[in-house]
Enzyme design. Structure first.
Site, PDB file in Angstrom:
ATOM      1  N   HIS A 130      28.633  41.064  52.132  1.00 37.98           N
ATOM      2  CA  HIS A 130      29.800  40.416  52.701  1.00 37.98           C
ATOM      3  C   HIS A 130      30.317  39.283  51.812  1.00 37.98           C
ATOM      4  O   HIS A 130      31.482  38.910  51.887  1.00 37.98           O
ATOM      5  CB  HIS A 130      29.415  39.877  54.081  1.00 37.98           C
ATOM      6  N   CYS A 131      29.466  38.729  50.953  1.00 39.27           N
ATOM      7  CA  CYS A 131      29.833  37.467  50.293  1.00 39.27           C
ATOM      8  C   CYS A 131      30.342  37.609  48.868  1.00 39.27           C
ATOM      9  O   CYS A 131      31.504  37.328  48.598  1.00 39.27           O
ATOM     10  CB  CYS A 131      28.628  36.530  50.287  1.00 39.27           C
ATOM     11  N   ILE A 132      29.461  38.034  47.973  1.00 38.96           N
ATOM     12  CA  ILE A 132      29.771  37.909  46.537  1.00 38.96           C
ATOM     13  C   ILE A 132      31.013  38.719  46.118  1.00 38.96           C
ATOM     14  O   ILE A 132      31.803  38.232  45.312  1.00 38.96           O
ATOM     15  CB  ILE A 132      28.552  38.298  45.660  1.00 38.96           C
TER      16      ILE A 132
END
Ligand SMILES: NC(=O)c1ccc[n+]([C@@H]2O[C@H](COP(=O)([O-])OP(=O)(O)OC[C@H]3O[C@@H](n4cnc5c(N)ncnc54)[C@H](O)[C@@H]3O)[C@@H](O)[C@H]2O)c1
Length: 436
Positions: A279-281
Site C-alpha cells: 500500500h505504501c512504497i
C-alpha cells in the site's frame, strides 16, 4: 459520555477518565487493528470503528483478519472488554482520542484519493466533542490535516481545532509481517495543527507506545512519513537498475550487495526485486509529487525511481523468456509457468499493488500459460493457488520468497527456475537457476 464544560468559546479539556473509551480507532485494517491492540494491551479501553459489518462482527467475536494481530491475541483483549468494535460513529462521542487509520490510495489518474479520509471526517464531525483529540495516521501529502481534515471537522461540528478540540498528524510506520519492531516499540512521530494539539496527541500515544517524538507541525509529521517511503523507493530503484547492469556484466548483484553491506557505516542494504508492492512504497511518493506541482516543483528523483521500479516486471518477463530459451529451448509463448509467490512480500497475504499482477499479465500477453502457488494467498486474479509441483511446469518463477517454501526442493524438481529474490542461494546444484 464525556461531559465537558465550556469556558467562553473555549472548552474545558475532557479528562480522559470521563470518557467511556480512551481511544477510538477509525478503520480496522493493517494499521488500525495493531494500533487498537497496542492501546488495549496498555490497559486502554479501545473502540474500533469500521464500515464493514462483517469485519466488526468478526472482531467482536475475537476473530482477526489481520496477520499481525492473531485471533488468540484479539480474543483475549475482547474478552476482557479492552476492544469493542462497532459500525456506529455515534459511539465515538464517548472516546477521548480518535485515531484515523484509513486507506489513502491513488485514483485511476494516479492522483491522491482522500475519499476514505474525507468520508470518515464528515461522519466524525457530526459527533465530535469538545476536548477530543483527533489524529490522522494515514500517509498523505503535507498539508492534508490542516487543509482537508480541519475544515471538515470544524464545519461539521462548530468546534475550533486547537482550542475546542485537538488535531494532529502521526504517520503510521507499520511494516506488516515484521516481528522485531511492532506498533508499540517503533518510535512515533507526532505533529499538531498547534502546540497544544501536538502536546495532547503526544500524551495519548505515550500511554501505550515506548517512544514518542514531537515535531513542530502536522506538515512536518506528514512530510516525515513521505521522506521515509521515498527514501526506500529511490534506493530500491537504484539497486534495481544496478541489478540489470550486473546481469549484463555477468556479476552477481546479490554478492555485491552483501559485500557492500559489510561496511559498518554509510551504506544501507536495499535489495532488487520484481517491482514495488504494498500500500505504501509504490503509492505514497506520488502524493508528494502531486502536492509539489502546486509549488511549481518537479520531484525528479521520485519520477525516476517510479520509472525504474515500474519497468522491473518487464525486465523480469524478458529474464524468464531468456531462461526458457537458453535453459530449455522453449519460447515463452505456449510455455507453462508457475509463479511462486504472489503476495507483495515475504510471509504476508497482502497482494495490494503486488508486482506479480503485472508480471502475470505480461506473461499471459506473451502467450504463456500461467499458474501460481502461494501458501498465504488461496485465490488471486481469478485463479486458485495450485499445489507446488515444480516438475509440472516449464519454468518456476520465484516472485515472492515466502519462508515456508523448500527452495532446494524446488530447484531439484523444476526444469528451469528464475529467481527474482535470491531465494535459491546455496541451492543451485542439480538444477538450472537464473537469478536477477
Ligand atoms: N498497510 C501498510 O503496510 C501500511 C503501513 C504504513 C502506513 N500505512 C498507511 O496507513 C493507512 C491505512 O492503511 P491500511 O493498510 O490500514 O488500510 P486497510 O485497507 O487495511 O484498512 C482500512 C479499513 O478502514 C475501513 N474503512 C473504510 N472507510 C471507512 C470509514 N469511513 N469509517 C470507518 N472505517 C472505514 C475499511 O473497511 C478497512 O477495514 C494508509 O494511509 C496507508 O498508507 C499502511
Amino acid at each position: 459520555m464525556a461531559v465537558l464544560e465550556r469556558e467562553g468559546s473555549r472548552a474545558q479539556l475532557a479528562a480522559p477518565e470521563q470518557a467511556v473509551y480512551d481511544i477510538a480507532v477509525i478503520g480496522a485494517g493493517y494499521v488500525g487493528l495493531p494500533l487498537a491492540a497496542a492501546f488495549a494491551e496498555a490497559d486502554q479501553r479501545v473502540l474500533v470503528v469500521d464500515v464493514q459489518p462483517q469485519v466488526v462482527e468478526a472482531l467482536n467475536g475475537g476473530r482477526s483478519h489481520i496477520e499481525d494481530v492473531s485471533s488468540e491475541r484479539l480474543a483475549a483483549l475482547v474478552a476482557r472488554g479492552g476492544v469493542v468494535a462497532t459500525t456506529d460513529y455515534e459511539q465515538v462521542r464517548q472516546a477521548h482520542a480518535v485515531l484515523i487509520a484509513l486507506p489513502t490510495p491513488l485514483s485511476r489518474q494516479r492522483e491522491p484519493d482522500l475519499g476514505y479520509v474525507e468520508a470518515a471526517a464528515r461522519s466524525l464531525a457530526r459527533v465530535l466533542q469538545p476536548g477530543q483529540v483527533v489524529v490522522l495516521e494515514s500517509t498523505t501529502w503535507p498539508g492534508t490535516t490542516r487543509e482537508v481534515l480541519l475544515p471538515i471537522l470544524e464545519g461539521g461540528s462548530g468546534l475550533r481545532a486547537g482550542a475546542d478540540f485537538f488535531l494532529a498528524m502521526s504517520p503510521e510506520r507499520v511494516d506488516p509481517g515484521r516481528g522485531d519492531w511492532t506498533t508499540k516499540t517503533t518510535p512515533k512521530v507526532v505533529g499538531g495543527v498547534n502546540a497544544a494539539s501536538t502536546k495532547a496527541a503526544a500524551e495519548v500515544y505515550r500511554r501505550a507506545l515506548d517512544s514518542v517524538i514531537e515535531v513542530s507541525s502536522a506538515e512536518a509529521a506528514e512530510f516525515t512519513k513521505l521522506l521515509e517511503n521515498i527514501y526506500r523507493a529511490v534506493n530500491i530503484a537504484l539497486v534495481n537498475e544496478l541489478a540489470q547492469l550486473c546481469g549484463r556484466m555477468e556479476i552477481d548483484v546479490w554478492e555485491v550487495i552483501d559485500a557492500a553491506a559489510t561496511k559498518p557505516f554509510g551504506f544501507q542494504r536495499f535489495l532488487p526485486g520484481p517491482g514495488l508492492g504494498g500500500h505504501c512504497i509504490p503509492i505514497d511518493p506520488f502524493y508528494l509529487t502531486w502536492k509539489a506541482r502546486e509549488f511549481d516543483f518537479s520531484t525528479r528523483f521520485i519520477e525516476l525511481a517510479g520509472e525504474v521500479n515500474n519497468d522491473m516486471p518487464y525486465f523480469c518477463r524478458s529474464l524468464i523468456s531468456q531462461a526458457l530459451n537458453h535453459g530449455a529451448h522453449l519460447a515463452l509463448a505456449g510455455s507453462r509457468i508457475l509463479v511462486l509467490g504472489v503476495a507483495y512480500k515475504r510471509d504476508v497475504s497482502d497482494c495490494r499493488e503486488t508486482p506479480a499482477a503485472k508480471l502475470i499479465d505480461l506473461l499471459r500477453a506473451a502467450g504463456a500459460f500461467v499458474s501460481y502457488h502461494d501458501p498465504h494467498v488461496p485465490e488471486f486474479d481469478g485463479m486458485r493457488s495450485q499445489p507446488l509441483e515444480p516438475e509440472a511446469y516449464d519454468c518456476v518463477a520465484i516472485v515472492t520468497d515466502h519462508s515456508s517454501i523448500d527452495y532446494g526442493d524446488v530447484v531439484r524438481r523444476a526444469s528451469v527456475v528464475v529467481d527474482f529474490r535470491n531465494a535459491t542461494r546455496g541451492h543451485e546444484e542439480g538444477g538450472t537457476v537464473w537469478r536477477l
